[in-house]
Scaffold this motif. Structure first.
Motif, PDB file in Angstrom:
ATOM      1  N   ASP A   1       4.700  26.374  15.106  1.00 31.88           N
ATOM      2  CA  ASP A   1       3.493  26.632  15.809  1.00 31.88           C
ATOM      3  C   ASP A   1       2.354  25.972  15.201  1.00 31.88           C
ATOM      4  O   ASP A   1       2.245  25.922  14.102  1.00 31.88           O
ATOM      5  N   GLY A   2       1.248  25.365  15.996  1.00 38.25           N
ATOM      6  CA  GLY A   2       0.062  24.780  15.308  1.00 38.25           C
ATOM      7  C   GLY A   2       0.122  23.538  15.135  1.00 38.25           C
ATOM      8  O   GLY A   2       1.176  23.004  15.047  1.00 38.25           O
ATOM      9  N   GLU A   3      -0.879  23.213  14.365  1.00 39.21           N
ATOM     10  CA  GLU A   3      -1.066  21.784  13.598  1.00 39.21           C
ATOM     11  C   GLU A   3      -0.423  21.591  12.243  1.00 39.21           C
ATOM     12  O   GLU A   3      -0.473  22.829  11.483  1.00 39.21           O
ATOM     13  N   VAL A   4       0.002  20.537  11.830  1.00 40.93           N
ATOM     14  CA  VAL A   4       0.363  20.319  10.338  1.00 40.93           C
ATOM     15  C   VAL A   4      -0.807  19.803   9.435  1.00 40.93           C
ATOM     16  O   VAL A   4      -1.632  18.820  10.080  1.00 40.93           O
ATOM     17  N   ASP A   5      -0.977  20.349   8.584  1.00 38.26           N
ATOM     18  CA  ASP A   5      -2.037  20.125   7.768  1.00 38.26           C
ATOM     19  C   ASP A   5      -1.964  18.877   6.688  1.00 38.26           C
ATOM     20  O   ASP A   5      -0.855  18.909   5.875  1.00 38.26           O
ATOM     21  N   ILE A   6      -2.168  17.667   7.097  1.00 39.51           N
ATOM     22  CA  ILE A   6      -1.785  16.285   6.431  1.00 39.51           C
ATOM     23  C   ILE A   6      -2.997  15.957   5.641  1.00 39.51           C
ATOM     24  O   ILE A   6      -3.076  14.879   5.087  1.00 39.51           O
ATOM     25  N   SER A   7      -3.902  16.669   5.154  1.00 42.66           N
ATOM     26  CA  SER A   7      -5.146  16.443   4.490  1.00 42.66           C
ATOM     27  C   SER A   7      -4.610  15.968   3.009  1.00 42.66           C
ATOM     28  O   SER A   7      -5.291  15.451   2.389  1.00 42.66           O
ATOM     29  N   SER A   8      -3.535  16.635   2.526  1.00 39.51           N
ATOM     30  CA  SER A   8      -3.152  16.181   1.255  1.00 39.51           C
ATOM     31  C   SER A   8      -2.696  14.717   1.306  1.00 39.51           C
ATOM     32  O   SER A   8      -2.373  14.135   0.091  1.00 39.51           O
ATOM     33  N   LEU A   9      -2.288  13.937   2.211  1.00 41.59           N
ATOM     34  CA  LEU A   9      -2.011  12.824   2.238  1.00 41.59           C
ATOM     35  C   LEU A   9      -3.038  11.701   2.172  1.00 41.59           C
ATOM     36  O   LEU A   9      -2.739  10.685   2.010  1.00 41.59           O
ATOM     37  N   GLU A  10      -4.173  12.062   2.542  1.00 43.30           N
ATOM     38  CA  GLU A  10      -5.326  11.169   2.728  1.00 43.30           C
ATOM     39  C   GLU A  10      -5.429  10.544   1.441  1.00 43.30           C
ATOM     40  O   GLU A  10      -6.031   9.203   1.293  1.00 43.30           O
ATOM     41  N   SER A  11      -5.068  11.124   0.082  1.00 40.86           N
ATOM     42  CA  SER A  11      -5.436  10.537  -1.096  1.00 40.86           C
ATOM     43  C   SER A  11      -4.485   9.209  -1.325  1.00 40.86           C
ATOM     44  O   SER A  11      -4.795   8.377  -1.960  1.00 40.86           O
ATOM     45  N   PHE A  12      -3.477   9.278  -0.345  1.00 41.17           N
ATOM     46  CA  PHE A  12      -2.503   7.966  -0.514  1.00 41.17           C
ATOM     47  C   PHE A  12      -2.864   6.736   0.243  1.00 41.17           C
ATOM     48  O   PHE A  12      -2.294   5.711   0.291  1.00 41.17           O
ATOM     49  N   ALA A  13      -4.092   6.912   0.919  1.00 44.41           N
ATOM     50  CA  ALA A  13      -4.658   6.003   1.879  1.00 44.41           C
ATOM     51  C   ALA A  13      -5.530   4.935   0.834  1.00 44.41           C
ATOM     52  O   ALA A  13      -6.877   5.078   1.310  1.00 44.41           O
ATOM     53  N   SER A  14      -5.031   4.516  -0.190  1.00 43.07           N
ATOM     54  CA  SER A  14      -6.061   3.830  -0.979  1.00 43.07           C
ATOM     55  C   SER A  14      -5.307   2.614  -1.658  1.00 43.07           C
ATOM     56  O   SER A  14      -3.997   2.837  -1.908  1.00 43.07           O
ATOM     57  N   THR A  15      -6.005   1.641  -2.178  1.00 41.76           N
ATOM     58  CA  THR A  15      -5.489   0.488  -3.026  1.00 41.76           C
ATOM     59  C   THR A  15      -4.787   1.128  -4.236  1.00 41.76           C
ATOM     60  O   THR A  15      -3.736   0.579  -4.659  1.00 41.76           O
ATOM     61  N   GLN A  16      -5.335   2.089  -4.748  1.00 44.50           N
ATOM     62  CA  GLN A  16      -4.835   2.581  -6.071  1.00 44.50           C
ATOM     63  C   GLN A  16      -3.367   3.234  -5.690  1.00 44.50           C
ATOM     64  O   GLN A  16      -2.291   3.037  -6.519  1.00 44.50           O
ATOM     65  N   ALA A  17      -3.088   3.734  -4.651  1.00 46.20           N
ATOM     66  CA  ALA A  17      -1.823   4.520  -4.336  1.00 46.20           C
ATOM     67  C   ALA A  17      -0.647   3.357  -4.067  1.00 46.20           C
ATOM     68  O   ALA A  17       0.225   3.577  -4.319  1.00 46.20           O
ATOM     69  N   LEU A  18      -1.155   2.287  -3.709  1.00 47.79           N
ATOM     70  CA  LEU A  18      -0.342   1.092  -3.288  1.00 47.79           C
ATOM     71  C   LEU A  18       0.482   0.616  -4.706  1.00 47.79           C
ATOM     72  O   LEU A  18       1.470   0.168  -4.558  1.00 47.79           O
ATOM     73  N   TYR A  19       0.091   0.916  -5.796  1.00 47.72           N
ATOM     74  CA  TYR A  19       0.259   0.546  -7.043  1.00 47.72           C
ATOM     75  C   TYR A  19       0.903   1.661  -7.992  1.00 47.72           C
ATOM     76  O   TYR A  19       1.194   1.569  -9.233  1.00 47.72           O
ATOM     77  N   GLY A  20       1.212   2.839  -7.198  1.00 49.27           N
ATOM     78  CA  GLY A  20       1.484   4.215  -7.901  1.00 49.27           C
ATOM     79  C   GLY A  20       3.132   4.422  -7.549  1.00 49.27           C
ATOM     80  O   GLY A  20       3.742   3.588  -6.780  1.00 49.27           O
ATOM     81  N   PRO A  21       3.605   5.490  -8.122  1.00 54.99           N
ATOM     82  CA  PRO A  21       4.981   5.738  -7.647  1.00 54.99           C
ATOM     83  C   PRO A  21       5.068   6.138  -6.121  1.00 54.99           C
ATOM     84  O   PRO A  21       6.352   6.163  -5.837  1.00 54.99           O
ATOM     85  N   ASN A  22       3.988   6.342  -5.436  1.00 51.43           N
ATOM     86  CA  ASN A  22       4.485   6.548  -4.021  1.00 51.43           C
ATOM     87  C   ASN A  22       3.770   5.399  -3.189  1.00 51.43           C
ATOM     88  O   ASN A  22       3.249   5.716  -2.118  1.00 51.43           O
ATOM     89  N   TRP A  23       4.111   4.229  -3.663  1.00 47.61           N
ATOM     90  CA  TRP A  23       3.587   2.983  -2.910  1.00 47.61           C
ATOM     91  C   TRP A  23       4.031   2.876  -1.610  1.00 47.61           C
ATOM     92  O   TRP A  23       3.551   2.656  -0.880  1.00 47.61           O
ATOM     93  N   LEU A  24       5.111   3.241  -1.470  1.00 45.85           N
ATOM     94  CA  LEU A  24       6.163   3.276  -0.054  1.00 45.85           C
ATOM     95  C   LEU A  24       5.370   4.086   0.916  1.00 45.85           C
ATOM     96  O   LEU A  24       5.011   3.590   1.925  1.00 45.85           O
TER      97      LEU A  24
END
Length: 132
Positions: A2-25
């Motif tokens: 029930d309810g909405e999923v909190d995706i605020s923790s995913l926002e940090s992956f929307a960055s150029t720096q994240a593209l070159y880290g272990p979670n690039w995919l």
């Protein structure tokens, strides 16, 4: 759920720096699909390498992909299913023959092969002693 999923923790992956880290995919695929609360694709489009992937239509997640289940509930199972041990799971479920790794077991044949291979290598080493 029930309810909405909190995706605020995913926002940090929307960055150029994240593209070159272990979670690039996640940064690339989640970003290109706007799953990371990003409103546009700027961080991907401005990157030399990932913009090329994006422009070429490269994706890693296929929504149409279907996999075969590795197990199914046996037809004669009644009542509550017990998950206390692998033996009990085998009583209630039919498993795909291709999924031996689920039980993290190797066949006795594999163990025998390893023993024979080690014995053969030991013999070869013993034979080397004859030369020295």
């Amino acid at each position: 759920m029930d309810g909405e999923v909190d995706i605020s923790s995913l926002e940090s992956f929307a960055s150029t720096q994240a593209l070159y880290g272990p979670n690039w995919l996640l940064a690339y695929e989640g970003g290109r699909r706007l799953w990371l609360s990003n409103s546009d694709l700027t961080y991907i489009e401005e990157d030399l390498y990932f913009s090329t992937l994006l422009a070429s239509g490269v994706g890693f997640y296929d929504e149409a992909a279907q996999i075969q289940p590795i197990f199914s509930l046996k037809e004669d199972v009644q009542g509550e299913v017990d998950f206390d041990s692998d033996d009990e799971i085998g009583d209630d479920f039919e498993f795909d023959n291709m999924d031996e790794e689920y039980f993290d077991s190797s066949s006795e044949d594999e163990a025998d092969d390893d023993t024979e291979e080690n014995s053969a290598n030991g013999s070869q080493l013993d034979n080397l002693d004859d030369y020295y």
